[in-house]
Design a protein around this motif. Structure first.
Motif, mmCIF file in Angstrom:
data_model
loop_
_atom_site.group_PDB
_atom_site.id
_atom_site.type_symbol
_atom_site.label_atom_id
_atom_site.label_comp_id
_atom_site.label_asym_id
_atom_site.label_seq_id
_atom_site.Cartn_x
_atom_site.Cartn_y
_atom_site.Cartn_z
ATOM 1 N N LEU A 37 0.747 -1.164 -0.091
ATOM 2 C CA LEU A 37 -0.042 -0.020 0.034
ATOM 3 C C LEU A 37 0.977 1.226 0.087
ATOM 4 O O LEU A 37 1.819 1.169 0.763
ATOM 5 C CB LEU A 37 -0.844 0.060 1.104
ATOM 6 C CG LEU A 37 -1.895 1.335 1.601
ATOM 7 C CD1 LEU A 37 -2.882 1.036 0.255
ATOM 8 C CD2 LEU A 37 -2.553 1.254 2.775
ATOM 9 N N ILE A 38 0.547 2.158 -0.803
ATOM 10 C CA ILE A 38 1.454 3.311 -1.045
ATOM 11 C C ILE A 38 0.398 4.563 -1.116
ATOM 12 O O ILE A 38 -0.553 4.465 -1.776
ATOM 13 C CB ILE A 38 2.299 3.204 -2.160
ATOM 14 C CG1 ILE A 38 3.393 4.377 -2.043
ATOM 15 C CG2 ILE A 38 1.949 3.192 -3.527
ATOM 16 C CD1 ILE A 38 4.706 4.166 -2.961
ATOM 17 N N ALA A 39 1.099 5.617 -0.517
ATOM 18 C CA ALA A 39 0.057 6.832 -0.253
ATOM 19 C C ALA A 39 1.226 7.979 0.085
ATOM 20 O O ALA A 39 2.198 7.809 0.712
ATOM 21 C CB ALA A 39 -0.813 6.868 0.599
ATOM 22 N N THR A 40 0.964 9.387 0.114
ATOM 23 C CA THR A 40 1.622 10.404 0.660
ATOM 24 C C THR A 40 0.582 10.936 1.336
ATOM 25 O O THR A 40 -0.648 11.049 1.371
ATOM 26 C CB THR A 40 1.831 11.617 -0.516
ATOM 27 O OG1 THR A 40 0.961 12.146 -1.016
ATOM 28 C CG2 THR A 40 2.829 11.093 -1.492
ATOM 29 N N GLY A 49 8.151 10.563 -6.268
ATOM 30 C CA GLY A 49 9.023 9.357 -5.542
ATOM 31 C C GLY A 49 8.033 8.184 -5.441
ATOM 32 O O GLY A 49 8.338 7.002 -5.627
ATOM 33 N N LYS A 50 6.745 8.563 -4.823
ATOM 34 C CA LYS A 50 5.816 7.511 -4.578
ATOM 35 C C LYS A 50 5.392 6.864 -6.028
ATOM 36 O O LYS A 50 5.299 5.589 -6.104
ATOM 37 C CB LYS A 50 4.427 8.295 -3.958
ATOM 38 C CG LYS A 50 3.452 7.128 -4.006
ATOM 39 C CD LYS A 50 2.073 8.001 -3.530
ATOM 40 C CE LYS A 50 1.506 8.572 -4.350
ATOM 41 N NZ LYS A 50 0.972 7.960 -5.565
ATOM 42 N N ASN A 51 5.355 7.475 -6.943
ATOM 43 C CA ASN A 51 4.861 7.071 -8.468
ATOM 44 C C ASN A 51 6.180 6.116 -8.940
ATOM 45 O O ASN A 51 5.714 5.011 -9.394
ATOM 46 C CB ASN A 51 4.646 8.018 -9.310
ATOM 47 C CG ASN A 51 3.287 8.727 -9.055
ATOM 48 O OD1 ASN A 51 2.466 8.306 -8.397
ATOM 49 N ND2 ASN A 51 3.088 10.029 -9.439
ATOM 50 N N ASP A 66 -2.454 1.963 -4.705
ATOM 51 C CA ASP A 66 -1.920 3.461 -4.605
ATOM 52 C C ASP A 66 -3.106 4.283 -4.336
ATOM 53 O O ASP A 66 -4.102 4.389 -5.075
ATOM 54 C CB ASP A 66 -1.351 3.859 -5.986
ATOM 55 C CG ASP A 66 -0.676 5.239 -6.160
ATOM 56 O OD1 ASP A 66 -0.887 5.967 -5.096
ATOM 57 O OD2 ASP A 66 0.000 5.541 -7.053
ATOM 58 N N MET A 67 -2.912 4.717 -3.055
ATOM 59 C CA MET A 67 -4.171 5.718 -2.668
ATOM 60 C C MET A 67 -4.113 7.020 -3.083
ATOM 61 O O MET A 67 -5.080 7.946 -2.810
ATOM 62 C CB MET A 67 -4.006 5.497 -1.026
ATOM 63 C CG MET A 67 -4.384 4.315 -0.333
ATOM 64 S SD MET A 67 -4.648 4.444 1.231
ATOM 65 C CE MET A 67 -6.153 5.364 1.432
#
Length: 87
Positions: A37-40, A49-51, A66-67
């Protein structure tokens, strides 16, 4: 712009494993190395960087949820429990 390449990579991985990519369920996650799970967090709009991390993990056979950006911490924790992510 990388999404089509990621989707093709996933298809090729499934074919290499002997799985028909057209018959594999979207929610089926057994063919993935892990779930991520990834988000800022709220207040941070810098998602380059998240992408990049999401793309690299996706290309390495991780299921990536990706939230997006500006997510509240409690929503991130709820999603982590909902999807039963590894990281």
């Amino acid at each position: 712009y990388l999404l089509p390449f990621m989707e093709e990579e996933k298809r090729q991985n499934l074919i290499a494993q002997g799985i028909d990519p057209d018959s594999a369920e979207q929610d089926e996650d057994s063919q993935y190395v892990g779930k991520f799970l990834i988000a800022t967090v709220k207040g941070d709009v810098h998602d380059i960087g998240k992408n990049i991390v999401a793309v690299v993990l996706g290309c390495n056979n991780f299921k990536v949820y990706d939230m997006g950006v500006m997510c509240e911490c409690d929503k991130i924790l709820e999603a982590a429990k909902k999807y039963k992510v590894d990281a």
